[in-house]
Write an enzyme that holds these catalytic residues in place. Structure first.
Site, PDB file in Angstrom:
ATOM      1  N   CYS A 279       0.770  -1.248   0.000  1.00 52.17           N
ATOM      2  CA  CYS A 279       0.000   0.000   0.000  1.00 52.17           C
ATOM      3  C   CYS A 279       0.798   1.293   0.000  1.00 52.17           C
ATOM      4  O   CYS A 279       0.486   2.207  -0.768  1.00 52.17           O
ATOM      5  CB  CYS A 279      -0.945   0.017   1.201  1.00 52.17           C
ATOM      6  SG  CYS A 279      -2.357  -1.057   0.933  1.00 52.17           S
ATOM      7  N   PHE A 280       1.801   1.405   0.874  1.00 50.99           N
ATOM      8  CA  PHE A 280       2.400   2.724   1.104  1.00 50.99           C
ATOM      9  C   PHE A 280       2.927   3.372  -0.178  1.00 50.99           C
ATOM     10  O   PHE A 280       2.551   4.488  -0.519  1.00 50.99           O
ATOM     11  CB  PHE A 280       3.513   2.632   2.145  1.00 50.99           C
ATOM     12  CG  PHE A 280       3.019   2.576   3.562  1.00 50.99           C
ATOM     13  CD1 PHE A 280       1.662   2.673   3.851  1.00 50.99           C
ATOM     14  CD2 PHE A 280       3.902   2.435   4.617  1.00 50.99           C
ATOM     15  CE1 PHE A 280       1.207   2.628   5.164  1.00 50.99           C
ATOM     16  CE2 PHE A 280       3.459   2.390   5.935  1.00 50.99           C
ATOM     17  CZ  PHE A 280       2.116   2.478   6.199  1.00 50.99           C
ATOM     18  N   LYS A 282       2.486   2.566  -3.306  1.00 53.77           N
ATOM     19  CA  LYS A 282       1.445   2.711  -4.329  1.00 53.77           C
ATOM     20  C   LYS A 282       0.547   3.909  -4.037  1.00 53.77           C
ATOM     21  O   LYS A 282       0.218   4.692  -4.939  1.00 53.77           O
ATOM     22  CB  LYS A 282       0.609   1.417  -4.342  1.00 53.77           C
ATOM     23  CG  LYS A 282      -0.478   1.395  -5.377  1.00 53.77           C
ATOM     24  CD  LYS A 282      -1.386   0.183  -5.189  1.00 53.77           C
ATOM     25  CE  LYS A 282      -2.236   0.358  -3.945  1.00 53.77           C
ATOM     26  NZ  LYS A 282      -3.195  -0.708  -3.744  1.00 53.77           N
TER      27      LYS A 282
HETATM   28  C1  UDX Z   1      -5.683  -5.371  -2.717  1.00 57.59           C
HETATM   29  C2  UDX Z   1      -4.985  -4.053  -3.028  1.00 57.59           C
HETATM   30  O1  UDX Z   1      -3.599  -4.286  -3.065  1.00 57.59           O
HETATM   31  C3  UDX Z   1      -5.265  -3.013  -2.019  1.00 57.59           C
HETATM   32  O2  UDX Z   1      -4.857  -1.761  -2.469  1.00 57.59           O
HETATM   33  C4  UDX Z   1      -6.699  -2.897  -1.782  1.00 57.59           C
HETATM   34  O3  UDX Z   1      -6.911  -2.027  -0.714  1.00 57.59           O
HETATM   35  C5  UDX Z   1      -7.372  -4.229  -1.576  1.00 57.59           C
HETATM   36  O4  UDX Z   1      -7.017  -5.165  -2.563  1.00 57.59           O
HETATM   37  P1  UDX Z   1      -4.924  -7.386  -1.294  1.00 57.59           P
HETATM   38  O5  UDX Z   1      -6.154  -8.025  -0.793  1.00 57.59           O
HETATM   39  O6  UDX Z   1      -3.734  -7.375  -0.404  1.00 57.59           O
HETATM   40  O7  UDX Z   1      -5.132  -5.866  -1.533  1.00 57.59           O
HETATM   41  O8  UDX Z   1      -4.595  -7.902  -2.772  1.00 57.59           O
HETATM   42  P2  UDX Z   1      -4.423  -9.378  -3.284  1.00 57.59           P
HETATM   43  O9  UDX Z   1      -3.945 -10.245  -2.168  1.00 57.59           O
HETATM   44  O10 UDX Z   1      -3.668  -9.291  -4.548  1.00 57.59           O
HETATM   45  O11 UDX Z   1      -5.933  -9.843  -3.591  1.00 57.59           O
HETATM   46  C6  UDX Z   1      -6.708  -9.447  -4.654  1.00 57.59           C
HETATM   47  C7  UDX Z   1      -7.431 -10.670  -5.210  1.00 57.59           C
HETATM   48  O12 UDX Z   1      -8.381 -10.267  -6.190  1.00 57.59           O
HETATM   49  C8  UDX Z   1      -6.531 -11.708  -5.884  1.00 57.59           C
HETATM   50  O13 UDX Z   1      -6.680 -12.940  -5.253  1.00 57.59           O
HETATM   51  C9  UDX Z   1      -7.040 -11.747  -7.333  1.00 57.59           C
HETATM   52  O14 UDX Z   1      -6.974 -13.038  -7.900  1.00 57.59           O
HETATM   53  C10 UDX Z   1      -8.464 -11.272  -7.180  1.00 57.59           C
HETATM   54  N1  UDX Z   1      -9.078 -10.738  -8.392  1.00 57.59           N
HETATM   55  C11 UDX Z   1      -8.451  -9.775  -9.120  1.00 57.59           C
HETATM   56  C12 UDX Z   1     -10.331 -11.191  -8.806  1.00 57.59           C
HETATM   57  O15 UDX Z   1     -10.904 -12.074  -8.194  1.00 57.59           O
HETATM   58  N2  UDX Z   1     -10.928 -10.647  -9.906  1.00 57.59           N
HETATM   59  C13 UDX Z   1     -10.325  -9.700 -10.643  1.00 57.59           C
HETATM   60  O16 UDX Z   1     -10.905  -9.238 -11.647  1.00 57.59           O
HETATM   61  C14 UDX Z   1      -9.040  -9.244 -10.241  1.00 57.59           C
HETATM   62  C1  UDX Z   2      -0.489  -0.191   6.048  1.00 56.62           C
HETATM   63  C2  UDX Z   2      -1.342   0.684   6.977  1.00 56.62           C
HETATM   64  O1  UDX Z   2      -0.793   0.636   8.297  1.00 56.62           O
HETATM   65  C3  UDX Z   2      -2.784   0.215   6.982  1.00 56.62           C
HETATM   66  O2  UDX Z   2      -3.583   1.077   7.778  1.00 56.62           O
HETATM   67  C4  UDX Z   2      -3.292   0.204   5.556  1.00 56.62           C
HETATM   68  O3  UDX Z   2      -4.603  -0.297   5.517  1.00 56.62           O
HETATM   69  C5  UDX Z   2      -2.396  -0.633   4.663  1.00 56.62           C
HETATM   70  O4  UDX Z   2      -1.057  -0.180   4.737  1.00 56.62           O
HETATM   71  P1  UDX Z   2       0.639  -2.590   6.211  1.00 56.62           P
HETATM   72  O5  UDX Z   2       1.395  -2.170   4.989  1.00 56.62           O
HETATM   73  O6  UDX Z   2      -0.032  -3.907   6.213  1.00 56.62           O
HETATM   74  O7  UDX Z   2      -0.474  -1.512   6.572  1.00 56.62           O
HETATM   75  O8  UDX Z   2       1.661  -2.609   7.460  1.00 56.62           O
HETATM   76  P2  UDX Z   2       2.329  -1.474   8.377  1.00 56.62           P
HETATM   77  O9  UDX Z   2       2.354  -1.996   9.742  1.00 56.62           O
HETATM   78  O10 UDX Z   2       1.739  -0.150   8.167  1.00 56.62           O
HETATM   79  O11 UDX Z   2       3.848  -1.463   7.872  1.00 56.62           O
HETATM   80  C6  UDX Z   2       4.223  -0.972   6.607  1.00 56.62           C
HETATM   81  C7  UDX Z   2       5.733  -0.970   6.484  1.00 56.62           C
HETATM   82  O12 UDX Z   2       6.305   0.018   7.332  1.00 56.62           O
HETATM   83  C8  UDX Z   2       6.401  -2.274   6.878  1.00 56.62           C
HETATM   84  O13 UDX Z   2       7.449  -2.570   5.971  1.00 56.62           O
HETATM   85  C9  UDX Z   2       6.938  -1.991   8.261  1.00 56.62           C
HETATM   86  O14 UDX Z   2       8.019  -2.809   8.601  1.00 56.62           O
HETATM   87  C10 UDX Z   2       7.330  -0.550   8.137  1.00 56.62           C
HETATM   88  N1  UDX Z   2       7.379   0.167   9.418  1.00 56.62           N
HETATM   89  C11 UDX Z   2       6.249   0.344  10.150  1.00 56.62           C
HETATM   90  C12 UDX Z   2       8.589   0.700   9.857  1.00 56.62           C
HETATM   91  O15 UDX Z   2       9.633   0.550   9.208  1.00 56.62           O
HETATM   92  N2  UDX Z   2       8.610   1.395  11.040  1.00 56.62           N
HETATM   93  C13 UDX Z   2       7.487   1.597  11.786  1.00 56.62           C
HETATM   94  O16 UDX Z   2       7.590   2.251  12.840  1.00 56.62           O
HETATM   95  C14 UDX Z   2       6.272   1.044  11.328  1.00 56.62           C
END
Ligand code: UDX
Ligand code: UDX
Length: 465
Positions: A279-280, A282
């Site tokens: 996420c971050f 992107k």
């Molecule tokens: C994704 C995005 O990365 C994030 O920005 C958003 O907030 C939520 O969706 P995540 O659930 O982590 O997060 O993604 P991913 O694990 O890749 O899951 C998406 C799923 O959607 C995949 O399993 C993919 O196969 C599926 N998909 C994609 C469908 O079923 N239909 C489609 O048309 C496209």
């Molecule tokens: C993040 C947001 O926290 C969440 O709210 C959103 O929905 C999706 O994106 P996520 O990416 O799953 O969640 O994990 P997060 O705990 O935020 O960590 C992101 C990255 O930052 C990791 O690589 C983590 O190791 C790093 N991080 C986090 C640091 O390096 N230092 C910190 O103090 C906290």
């Protein structure tokens, strides 16, 4: 009153979110669909340790609800047709080509999902954007939904849609806890009845004052902004970490001192190898693109720098390892402790370990990688080469002890708790001297490692010891 939910996308967001909704709302049937049949099969695996994603507590929830009111299937049309509410939780990666390449989100999966919903929905359907999206995507979704030619589709009479934005704030590794006790739930929309229908679902377990209602665009932009602020804190503390190393200060102490100011707060101030995760980066790039689109070039440059600093931090760590090992790692064994982008997940998307390991492989290192949850298949995909032997190769090992075997250095990249409990005397005994620990997470017991004879570099720690 919602009785049936369909979620398109069985990933890190869709899977855990729907598991919690199913668990908390026994009166609602929840069906999670995905194009990927292998992923759906894994969600249906009888052995709960085989679920496609690892999240503490997820297996127990799925075990309780699956087959009762939580279903995983590839039958997308039927699931949409039977649903009062459809969540879009598909991936939205950064575009790699065309207009906005490298910054804008690729919305092809969102568009495909909206078209599927338009084609298969029956009666009134509430469509909820769960994926992180550029601001004003709801408009696109609404346009696609409304474009269904009513006369051409059987059962299209009375087909209506309301679009809501309901961004997910869960962090991987703590997803279940975050979903069960969220700081806030955000619902953006224009249709009060749809907003209340979704609020009533969360209201089953979330206190009313934590359910915030906004307009659609505020909701979409809040998600990008929250992630941008969080990422900015990490780039800020990593920038200060580099300064600490140069001046003899300790970033842990600085973080504690500034975090005690209630206006700053103590969380998200941990220096490390740079942020990873899907996420971050992107979301910030999305923000940069959006600002550019509206001619706000200074604002775009401001946020761009958060990403630039993060990339620099990753490169700096790989370079530092090479420098300390007398300027060459060619043919040298290096143990890599952790590969996931953070602890307690098997997710490696944008993990700093990818860049750092690739740089070390490029320099000819022989990597011995240990991570409790990341598969060998994933490592091969991320490193762009299969496991092998000799200069510029990598192997996966099961134990820290094996990662250390014959190694000149250990590089700690993910803060798994197990790495805080390493038996340094045993590890030092199998390493080649002089032996190094590069702790990019300040997670290991540095005093014990030093006592065992290792030289220790720790992120953000000044070199006056
Ligand atoms: C994704 C995005 O990365 C994030 O920005 C958003 O907030 C939520 O969706 P995540 O659930 O982590 O997060 O993604 P991913 O694990 O890749 O899951 C998406 C799923 O959607 C995949 O399993 C993919 O196969 C599926 N998909 C994609 C469908 O079923 N239909 C489609 O048309 C496209
Ligand atoms: C993040 C947001 O926290 C969440 O709210 C959103 O929905 C999706 O994106 P996520 O990416 O799953 O969640 O994990 P997060 O705990 O935020 O960590 C992101 C990255 O930052 C990791 O690589 C983590 O190791 C790093 N991080 C986090 C640091 O390096 N230092 C910190 O103090 C906290």
């Amino acid at each position: 009153m919602i009785r049936s939910i369909c979620c398109i996308g069985a990933g890190y967001v869709g899977g855990p979110t729907m598991a919690v909704i199913a668990d908390r709302c026994p009166g609602i049937q929840v069906t999670v669909v995905d194009l990927n049949a292998e992923r759906i099969a894994a969600w249906n695996a009888p052995d709960l340790s085989q679920l496609p994603i690892y999240e503490p507590g997820l297996d127990a929830l799925v075990g309780r609800a699956r087959g009762r009111n939580l279903h995983f299937t590839t039958a997308v049309e039927a699931a949409i047709a039977g649903a009062d509410m459809v969540f879009l939780s598909v991936n939205t990666p950064t575009k790699t080509k065309g207009v906005g390449a490298g910054q804008a989100s690729d919305l092809r999966w969102i568009e495909a999902s909206a078209r599927q919903v338009a084609a298969s929905a029956q009666g009134h359907t509430i469509v909820v954007e769960k994926s992180t999206l550029p601001v004003r995507t709801a408009e696109t979704v609404q346009t696609i939904l409304n474009a269904v030619p009513l006369s051409s589709v059987p059962g299209a009479e009375g087909k209506t849609f309301s679009v809501l934005s309901n961004p997910e704030f869960l962090a991987e590794g703590t997803a279940i806890a975050d979903l069960q006790a969220p700081d806030r739930v955000l619902i953006g929309g224009e249709d009060p009845a749809a907003i209340e229908a979704l609020a009533a679902i969360y209201g089953q377990w979330v206190p009313a004052e934590r359910i915030l209602r906004t307009n659609l665009w505020s909701s979409e932009l809040s998600k990008l902004t929250a992630n941008a602020f969080l990422a900015q804190r990490i780039s800020s503390i990593n920038a200060i970490a580099a300064l600490c190393e140069a001046t003899g200060a300790d970033v842990g102490e600085v973080a504690k001192a500034i975090g005690a100011d209630s206006r700053i707060g103590a969380k998200f101030l941990k220096a490390g190898p740079g942020f990873g995760g899907s996420c971050f980066q992107k979301d910030i790039l999305n923000l940069v693109y959006l600002c550019g689109h509206y001619g706000l070039h200074e604002v775009a440059a401001y946020w761009q720098q958060v990403v630039a600093l993060n990339r620099w931090q990753q490169q700096r760590i790989a370079r530092l390892v090479v420098n300390r090992l007398f300027g060459t790692v060619s043919g040298k064994r290096i143990g890599v402790l952790g590969f996931a982008f953070k602890a307690d997940t098997n997710d490696t998307r944008e993990s700093p370990a990818i860049r750092i390991c690739r740089d070390l492989l490029e320099e000819g290192a022989v990597l011995q990688i240990v991570d409790p949850k990341v598969s060998e298949r994933q490592l091969a995909q991320d490193l762009g080469q299969p496991a092998g032997a000799g200069e510029g190769s990598w192997q996966q090992v099961a134990e820290v002890q094996q990662a250390a075997s014959g190694a000149d250095a250990l590089v700690l990249l993910t803060e798994w708790q197990a790495f805080a409990e390493i038996d340094w005397a045993a590890v030092a005994a199998v390493m080649r001297r002089p032996a190094w620990l590069f702790d990019a997470r300040a997670k290991a017991d540095a005093a014990a490692a030093r006592a065992a004879g290792l030289q220790v570099w720790r992120v953000g720690e000044g070199a006056d010891d």
